[in-house]
Scaffold this motif. Structure first.
Motif, PDB file in Angstrom:
ATOM      1  N   GLN A  66       0.821  -1.202   0.000  1.00 27.26           N
ATOM      2  CA  GLN A  66       0.000   0.000   0.000  1.00 27.26           C
ATOM      3  C   GLN A  66       0.867   1.270   0.000  1.00 27.26           C
ATOM      4  O   GLN A  66       1.963   1.280   0.565  1.00 27.26           O
ATOM      5  N   THR A 116     -12.811  10.782   3.174  1.00 23.95           N
ATOM      6  CA  THR A 116     -11.399  10.481   3.427  1.00 23.95           C
ATOM      7  C   THR A 116     -11.143  10.562   4.930  1.00 23.95           C
ATOM      8  O   THR A 116     -11.921  11.177   5.666  1.00 23.95           O
ATOM      9  N   ALA A 152      -9.635   2.664  -0.386  1.00 18.27           N
ATOM     10  CA  ALA A 152      -8.273   2.745  -0.912  1.00 18.27           C
ATOM     11  C   ALA A 152      -7.366   3.437   0.092  1.00 18.27           C
ATOM     12  O   ALA A 152      -7.798   4.316   0.838  1.00 18.27           O
ATOM     13  N   ALA A 197      -4.132   5.898   0.477  1.00 20.12           N
ATOM     14  CA  ALA A 197      -3.503   6.940  -0.338  1.00 20.12           C
ATOM     15  C   ALA A 197      -2.422   7.642   0.464  1.00 20.12           C
ATOM     16  O   ALA A 197      -2.476   7.712   1.692  1.00 20.12           O
ATOM     17  N   THR A 198      -1.441   8.184  -0.250  1.00 17.59           N
ATOM     18  CA  THR A 198      -0.443   9.030   0.407  1.00 17.59           C
ATOM     19  C   THR A 198      -1.108  10.332   0.839  1.00 17.59           C
ATOM     20  O   THR A 198      -2.208  10.677   0.392  1.00 17.59           O
ATOM     21  N   SER A 223      -1.750  12.534  -2.202  1.00 19.18           N
ATOM     22  CA  SER A 223      -2.905  12.099  -2.982  1.00 19.18           C
ATOM     23  C   SER A 223      -4.207  12.425  -2.274  1.00 19.18           C
ATOM     24  O   SER A 223      -5.192  12.842  -2.892  1.00 19.18           O
ATOM     25  N   LEU A 224      -4.214  12.261  -0.962  1.00 20.27           N
ATOM     26  CA  LEU A 224      -5.417  12.565  -0.208  1.00 20.27           C
ATOM     27  C   LEU A 224      -5.723  14.067  -0.260  1.00 20.27           C
ATOM     28  O   LEU A 224      -6.877  14.474  -0.420  1.00 20.27           O
TER      29      LEU A 224
END
Length: 234
Positions: free
Chosen positions: A16, A171, A199, A201-202, A205-206
């Motif tokens: 991940q 998120t 998912a 995410a970094t 990305s978030l």
């Protein structure tokens, strides 16, 4: 990250896209950060900040009594000691993150570079996010601590809270530590998230997800953090 090489390697080897925060000047920080970057992980500086319990900060620690020059200089050296650094979050900091002037000094230094800030929110009255917002630093705040208690039962309860928060808000950000119990849990349960429609995410990305896929920085608008073999602060 940076102290425990065994748990650090396990986190780096996970499939991940995790974001890994490294304490400055620790024995394994540089080697693990380089390995993490090579394995598509995002890297943060885990900046030690003064806490209300007066616990030792170790090298690279930030305290209000250092003044503006001391804080910005110490932060600058710590950033240079973390290969591939993309952002900063606070290690401890229950005292410093309540103080607006030092947090403004920190954000002023971060504004020089293409770096974001994550408020770990080790205390509810933190003004770190406010200081970042005032300086227009890309910033986010922690939603859930996974392992305030180092038991599988507690980590599981917090992980379920994380999932519920992500489903409710779209998120969510969790912070955990490289404790064996935490790494064991993540190793087992992160691969199951795809089946639940969730998912990993970094942080970058978030942040993009929350801002209509906008880029944090225009290329070339900030100076890069120049890597250096920084020495420990005395």
């Amino acid at each position: 990250m940076g102290n425990n090489i065994t748990q650090g390697r396990r986190l780096i080897e996970m499939d991940q896209p995790l974001t890994l925060a490294f304490l400055p000047y620790r024995r394994h920080t540089r080697a693990l950060a380089k390995s993490a970057h090579a394995n598509r992980k995002e890297i943060m500086l885990h900046a030690p900040m003064a806490n209300t319990r007066r616990l030792s900060l170790g090298p690279g620690g930030l305290e209000a009594g250092m003044g503006e020059h001391g804080i910005t200089g110490t932060l600058r050296r710590a950033l240079k000691a973390i290969p591939h650094v993309k952002g900063v979050n606070n290690h401890m900091g229950s005292l410093l993150t309540q103080q607006l002037a030092p947090m403004r000094w920190i954000m002023s230094e971060l504004d020089r570079y293409p770096l974001y800030f994550v408020d770990s929110r080790t205390i509810a009255s933190s003004v770190a996010a406010d200081a970042a917002r005032d300086r227009r630093i890309p910033h986010l705040s922690r939603d859930v601590f996974l392992d305030h208690k180092t038991t599988t039962e507690y980590v599981d309860a917090q992980f379920q809270k994380l999932i519920a928060t992500a489903r409710r808000n779209g998120t969510a950000i969790a912070i955990g530590h490289p404790h064996k119990v935490t790494v064991d849990y993540l190793e087992k349960h992160l691969p199951e998230l795809d089946q639940q429609g969730i998912a990993v995410a970094t942080v970058s990305s978030l942040w993009a997800m929350r801002h209509d896929n906008r880029r944090m920085f225009v290329e070339g608008e900030k100076q890069a953090v120049a890597p250096a073999l920084a020495k420990k602060d005395e």
